[in-house]
Design an enzyme around this catalytic site. Sequence first.
Site, PDB file in Angstrom:
ATOM      1  N   ALA A 107       0.778  -1.245   0.000  1.00  0.00           N
ATOM      2  CA  ALA A 107       0.000   0.000   0.000  1.00  0.00           C
ATOM      3  C   ALA A 107       0.807   1.292   0.000  1.00  0.00           C
ATOM      4  O   ALA A 107       0.298   2.318  -0.458  1.00  0.00           O
ATOM      5  CB  ALA A 107      -0.937   0.004   1.211  1.00  0.00           C
ATOM      6  N   ALA A 108       2.018   1.308   0.536  1.00  0.00           N
ATOM      7  CA  ALA A 108       2.749   2.572   0.689  1.00  0.00           C
ATOM      8  C   ALA A 108       3.087   3.164  -0.684  1.00  0.00           C
ATOM      9  O   ALA A 108       3.335   2.411  -1.626  1.00  0.00           O
ATOM     10  CB  ALA A 108       4.019   2.336   1.505  1.00  0.00           C
ATOM     11  N   PRO A 109       3.079   4.497  -0.779  1.00  0.00           N
ATOM     12  CA  PRO A 109       2.890   5.493   0.285  1.00  0.00           C
ATOM     13  C   PRO A 109       1.438   5.774   0.654  1.00  0.00           C
ATOM     14  O   PRO A 109       1.188   6.548   1.565  1.00  0.00           O
ATOM     15  CB  PRO A 109       3.557   6.739  -0.300  1.00  0.00           C
ATOM     16  CG  PRO A 109       3.380   6.591  -1.777  1.00  0.00           C
ATOM     17  CD  PRO A 109       3.502   5.122  -2.054  1.00  0.00           C
ATOM     18  N   GLY A 110       0.475   5.194  -0.065  1.00  0.00           N
ATOM     19  CA  GLY A 110      -0.895   5.267   0.430  1.00  0.00           C
ATOM     20  C   GLY A 110      -1.948   5.804  -0.509  1.00  0.00           C
ATOM     21  O   GLY A 110      -3.121   5.879  -0.136  1.00  0.00           O
ATOM     22  N   LYS A 112      -3.555   4.702  -3.199  1.00  0.00           N
ATOM     23  CA  LYS A 112      -4.683   3.826  -3.556  1.00  0.00           C
ATOM     24  C   LYS A 112      -5.544   3.518  -2.323  1.00  0.00           C
ATOM     25  O   LYS A 112      -6.768   3.435  -2.412  1.00  0.00           O
ATOM     26  CB  LYS A 112      -4.161   2.559  -4.220  1.00  0.00           C
ATOM     27  CG  LYS A 112      -3.458   2.846  -5.556  1.00  0.00           C
ATOM     28  CD  LYS A 112      -2.764   1.627  -6.125  1.00  0.00           C
ATOM     29  CE  LYS A 112      -2.085   1.956  -7.450  1.00  0.00           C
ATOM     30  NZ  LYS A 112      -0.927   2.873  -7.300  1.00  0.00           N
ATOM     31  N   ASP A 130       2.319  -2.731   4.099  1.00  0.00           N
ATOM     32  CA  ASP A 130       3.550  -2.647   3.323  1.00  0.00           C
ATOM     33  C   ASP A 130       4.645  -3.380   4.078  1.00  0.00           C
ATOM     34  O   ASP A 130       4.799  -3.205   5.290  1.00  0.00           O
ATOM     35  CB  ASP A 130       3.960  -1.196   3.068  1.00  0.00           C
ATOM     36  CG  ASP A 130       4.883  -1.099   1.859  1.00  0.00           C
ATOM     37  OD1 ASP A 130       4.367  -0.828   0.751  1.00  0.00           O
ATOM     38  OD2 ASP A 130       6.103  -1.328   1.996  1.00  0.00           O
ATOM     39  N   ASP A 157       4.555  -9.650   6.504  1.00  0.00           N
ATOM     40  CA  ASP A 157       4.674 -10.581   5.394  1.00  0.00           C
ATOM     41  C   ASP A 157       3.414 -11.442   5.413  1.00  0.00           C
ATOM     42  O   ASP A 157       3.262 -12.306   6.275  1.00  0.00           O
ATOM     43  CB  ASP A 157       5.929 -11.435   5.555  1.00  0.00           C
ATOM     44  CG  ASP A 157       6.102 -12.436   4.429  1.00  0.00           C
ATOM     45  OD1 ASP A 157       5.196 -12.536   3.576  1.00  0.00           O
ATOM     46  OD2 ASP A 157       7.133 -13.134   4.406  1.00  0.00           O
ATOM     47  N   ASP A 175      -0.963  -3.726  -5.936  1.00  0.00           N
ATOM     48  CA  ASP A 175      -0.124  -2.850  -6.751  1.00  0.00           C
ATOM     49  C   ASP A 175       1.310  -3.304  -6.501  1.00  0.00           C
ATOM     50  O   ASP A 175       1.996  -2.807  -5.617  1.00  0.00           O
ATOM     51  CB  ASP A 175      -0.333  -1.391  -6.350  1.00  0.00           C
ATOM     52  CG  ASP A 175       0.395  -0.435  -7.270  1.00  0.00           C
ATOM     53  OD1 ASP A 175       0.309  -0.605  -8.506  1.00  0.00           O
ATOM     54  OD2 ASP A 175       1.070   0.479  -6.766  1.00  0.00           O
ATOM     55  N   CYS A 228       3.531  -0.433 -12.135  1.00  0.00           N
ATOM     56  CA  CYS A 228       3.965   0.742 -12.902  1.00  0.00           C
ATOM     57  C   CYS A 228       5.150   0.322 -13.778  1.00  0.00           C
ATOM     58  O   CYS A 228       6.172   0.992 -13.829  1.00  0.00           O
ATOM     59  CB  CYS A 228       4.306   1.916 -11.999  1.00  0.00           C
ATOM     60  SG  CYS A 228       5.566   1.578 -10.756  1.00  0.00           S
TER      61      CYS A 228
END
Length: 423
Positions: A107-110, A112, A130, A157, A175, A228
Amino acid sequence: MNFEEHLYKYLNKDEIKKLIDSLSLKEEKSVYLNTLKMTENEFLKHFPNVKKHPVVKNGYLYDKNEYELGKTIYHELGCFYIQEPSAMLVANFLDAKPSDIVLDLCAAPGGKTIQTAIKMNNQGMIIANDLSKERANVLLSNIERLGISNTVVTSLDFETQYDKFINYFDKIIIDAPCSGSGMFRKSEEMKNDWSYEKVLKNAAIQKKLILLGYKMLKPGGTMIYSTCSYSFEENEEVIEHFLKNTNGILFPIPSFNGEYRSPKFKETVHLFPSHFQGEGHYIAIIKKPGELTENKFEKVQFIRKENGKGSLPQTEIFQLNHSLPKNFEKLCLRPGLLLETKIKDKSIPSHHFARCENNLIKLNVGLFNLLGFLNGATFIESVPDGYYCIRYENYNVGVCHVVDSVVKNLYPKGLRKNSFVKS
């Protein structure tokens, strides 16, 4: 194999040339509006020359030479989140509802997570994870700044935790960590660090993550996979591996201007800067066969005791819209909204609590005192002693403690700033 050569796995010569030429152009900047705090009319009043995102409601493109949005007071107050234009489409297509339980696995940096929480109107529940604790703390800081209250933050984890969450989540975002070619325009370091070996290493991780996520997805649930990266190995090949090893079904992403559809899986999309106003993303939506079961929500509290400064015992009290698996809250960096910290006989409201809609008494301030408060200053107000939420215009800022008319500043020291640009 160099970057251009590896693109021939799925792109023709003309498409590759367009993509590589676009990487020398200026990066696109955008923000996602936090409608929990600021309306569209208020946002456009302050920043009238922004342009609406071509796909995402409440997303806006802007020129950094005209607006330095990340350095404005309204950014500090959590009114919007700076997020890359193509990355916004992930949570947009996930379409989370207030009745959902959601996992954002990486998730980081946040961005989404925050976009999803806003779409859910701070209802339901999100677990935002994360693996890097440093990155998870950045995620936590952003969640506090935006006033997000429905989210659990973890740095775990999930290979060691997934058995607590089998068939648990209505929606999942993966992501995935990737080789990062979609960030070449933003980061020269990413460009220089790229290698085909890095692509293959990440692809192996991605294949594990997508299968792991699917185990935690409810029958009838939706999982969105994104990177990405422009690499076929990290995108279509991961989806191909997933489909061979599960009963998951690809759900077609709605058509929009600027998409590129790969011949391999036409249900999925690539976002190339040669076609779309953004840096680059690959997105696939996956459905798990079956019927979704309805979630039942009821606010719960978690209490965590630990030693504070000077070894004084302190108790933290958290609130969440839904219960967690037994004892899981002990593994969390933040098991929901931090309400208050109790030290001896004092109950101190948290900065996180102040950033959300709450029952704290408001202490309205003007711009001069706001700027001082954000920099850690104290000032004088003739009000009764007690804890207050500093408020500027319609926006919650943070907690203060008034003693004998002196407003003592409790704004977190790590967040204090003394310089902002005019909006």
